[in-house]
Design an enzyme around this catalytic site. Structure first.
Site, PDB file in Angstrom:
ATOM      1  N   ASN A  59     -10.324   0.912   0.219  1.00 35.69           N
ATOM      2  CA  ASN A  59      -8.868   0.729   0.209  1.00 35.69           C
ATOM      3  C   ASN A  59      -8.461   0.100  -1.116  1.00 35.69           C
ATOM      4  O   ASN A  59      -8.770  -1.061  -1.382  1.00 35.69           O
ATOM      5  CB  ASN A  59      -8.468  -0.165   1.387  1.00 35.69           C
ATOM      6  CG  ASN A  59      -6.968  -0.401   1.468  1.00 35.69           C
ATOM      7  OD1 ASN A  59      -6.213  -0.097   0.556  1.00 35.69           O
ATOM      8  ND2 ASN A  59      -6.529  -0.967   2.575  1.00 35.69           N
ATOM      9  N   HIS A  74      -2.518   7.109   2.929  1.00 36.89           N
ATOM     10  CA  HIS A  74      -3.103   5.873   2.423  1.00 36.89           C
ATOM     11  C   HIS A  74      -4.500   5.706   3.019  1.00 36.89           C
ATOM     12  O   HIS A  74      -4.711   5.924   4.210  1.00 36.89           O
ATOM     13  CB  HIS A  74      -2.210   4.688   2.805  1.00 36.89           C
ATOM     14  CG  HIS A  74      -2.843   3.371   2.542  1.00 36.89           C
ATOM     15  ND1 HIS A  74      -3.433   3.050   1.342  1.00 36.89           N
ATOM     16  CD2 HIS A  74      -2.997   2.270   3.340  1.00 36.89           C
ATOM     17  CE1 HIS A  74      -3.929   1.824   1.406  1.00 36.89           C
ATOM     18  NE2 HIS A  74      -3.673   1.332   2.605  1.00 36.89           N
ATOM     19  N   CYS A  78       0.800  -1.225   0.000  1.00 40.65           N
ATOM     20  CA  CYS A  78       0.000   0.000   0.000  1.00 40.65           C
ATOM     21  C   CYS A  78       0.836   1.279   0.000  1.00 40.65           C
ATOM     22  O   CYS A  78       0.310   2.363  -0.263  1.00 40.65           O
ATOM     23  CB  CYS A  78      -0.950   0.004   1.184  1.00 40.65           C
ATOM     24  SG  CYS A  78      -2.106  -1.384   1.180  1.00 40.65           S
TER      25      CYS A  78
END
Length: 327
Positions: free
Chosen positions: A284, A254, A110
């Site tokens: 996400n 993030h 990520c």
């Protein structure tokens, strides 16, 4: 030497899945999902990952007023490529027709986009003129839809930037804690080999038992890691840049979980109003989170030329990264 963003682009699939739809498959509710993650819906792609990457890349080229032949390097960040090999970047290079571009992938989970722009900066310092960084993730293809704790968190999408060298400042901070690798992972499915005993599905590598091919996450441990390293990385990258977090125009974290974002921002004493957050609509999307949010904020006028931005991400590995630069 730093980077200058010449253009940005993103692609989010048209198909959306609302929280309520998960109640058909796992014990959950819209209220629970929103409370624990901040997510209301996610986008799901019914095609290949590379299709999303190409769309984002095409939109970045259009935004920059460039042709594919103008690119010297394509870096793709992903944990969900369509193939073991070739790399996503090579497929994208061919589909775009970027015949002059070197291409390869980066897997930093990520945090991949932050790693990607830092790697791009190094190539720009060594004679490359224009570098495209594309973060593209089809996380739904590695999501365990029987796991109520994780299946509601992930979506698909891609974001891209085109960079050139700049004399403006740039600062970055990165870190790895490999001892935490077992907290967030997805095993490749095992192909039987006639000369050796096939590995059982149960763990034999020190990692927890899990299904092959889908994500496993120890949410509590990942949360503790994230809320510790995110404010730390932001402070350290700002210090290297010569400012404090208070001097930032925008923070783009993030988009893992709204509680992680809020806790990290609170630790920094940074206003949520200056924190770009699209998790409610995008969920996400791993390394694609930050460039999608960046592109959307540039296109809707929130981010303007001359403003100072900090991007910060964390992910499987465990890894983290933060970069400060001027748009």
């Amino acid at each position: 030497m730093g980077i200058r963003i010449l253009g940005t682009g993103s692609f989010v699939p048209e198909k959306t899945v609302e929280n309520e739809e998960f109640t058909k498959y796992v014990e959950t509710s819209d209220e629970w999902i929103v409370k624990h993650s901040g997510i209301r819906r996610r986008h799901i792609h019914d095609g290949a990952n590379f299709e999303m990457a190409v769309k984002a890349g095409e939109r970045a080229l259009e935004n920059a007023g460039l042709s594919p032949e103008d690119l010297d390097l394509i870096l793709c960040t992903t944990v969900s490529s369509d193939y073991y090999t070739p790399s996503l970047a090579c497929v994208v290079q061919g589909k775009l027709g970027a015949v002059n571009a070197l291409a390869f992938d980066i897997n930093a989970a990520c945090a991949g986009f932050v790693f990607g722009i830092d790697v791009a900066r190094m190539y720009l310092q060594n004679g490359y003129k224009r570098v495209m960084v594309i973060s593209s993730e089809k996380l739904t293809q590695i999501t365990d839809f029987t796991d109520r704790g994780t299946c509601v968190l992930f979506g698909d999408g891609a974001g891209a930037v085109i960079l050139e060298e700049s004399g403006k400042p740039f600062a970055s901070v990165f870190g790895t804690d490999g001892k935490g690798a077992f907290t967030l992972f997805a095993r490749h499915p095992q192909n039987p080999v006639p000369f050796v005993e096939t590995r059982a599905t149960a763990s034999c590598d020190g990692f927890p038992e899990s299904r092959d091919g889908v994500l496993y996450m120890d949410g509590h441990k990942v949360y503790k890691f994230a809320v510790t390293v995110m404010p730390k990385a932001v402070r350290e990258s700002c210090e290297k840049y010569g400012i404090t977090p208070d001097d930032l125009d925008w923070l783009i974290p993030h988009q893992a979980n709204i509680r992680i974002i809020q806790t990290a921002v609170s630790a920094l004493k940074f206003p949520m109003e200056k924190t770009i957050c699209n998790i409610a609509e995008r969920a996400n999307t791993s390394s694609a989170c930050i460039p999608i949010a960046l592109d959307e904020a540039i296109r809707d006028g929130r981010i303007k030329r001359g403003q100072t931005i900090c991007t910060v991400g964390f992910g499987a590995g465990l890894v983290y990264g933060s970069a400060v630069f001027e748009y």
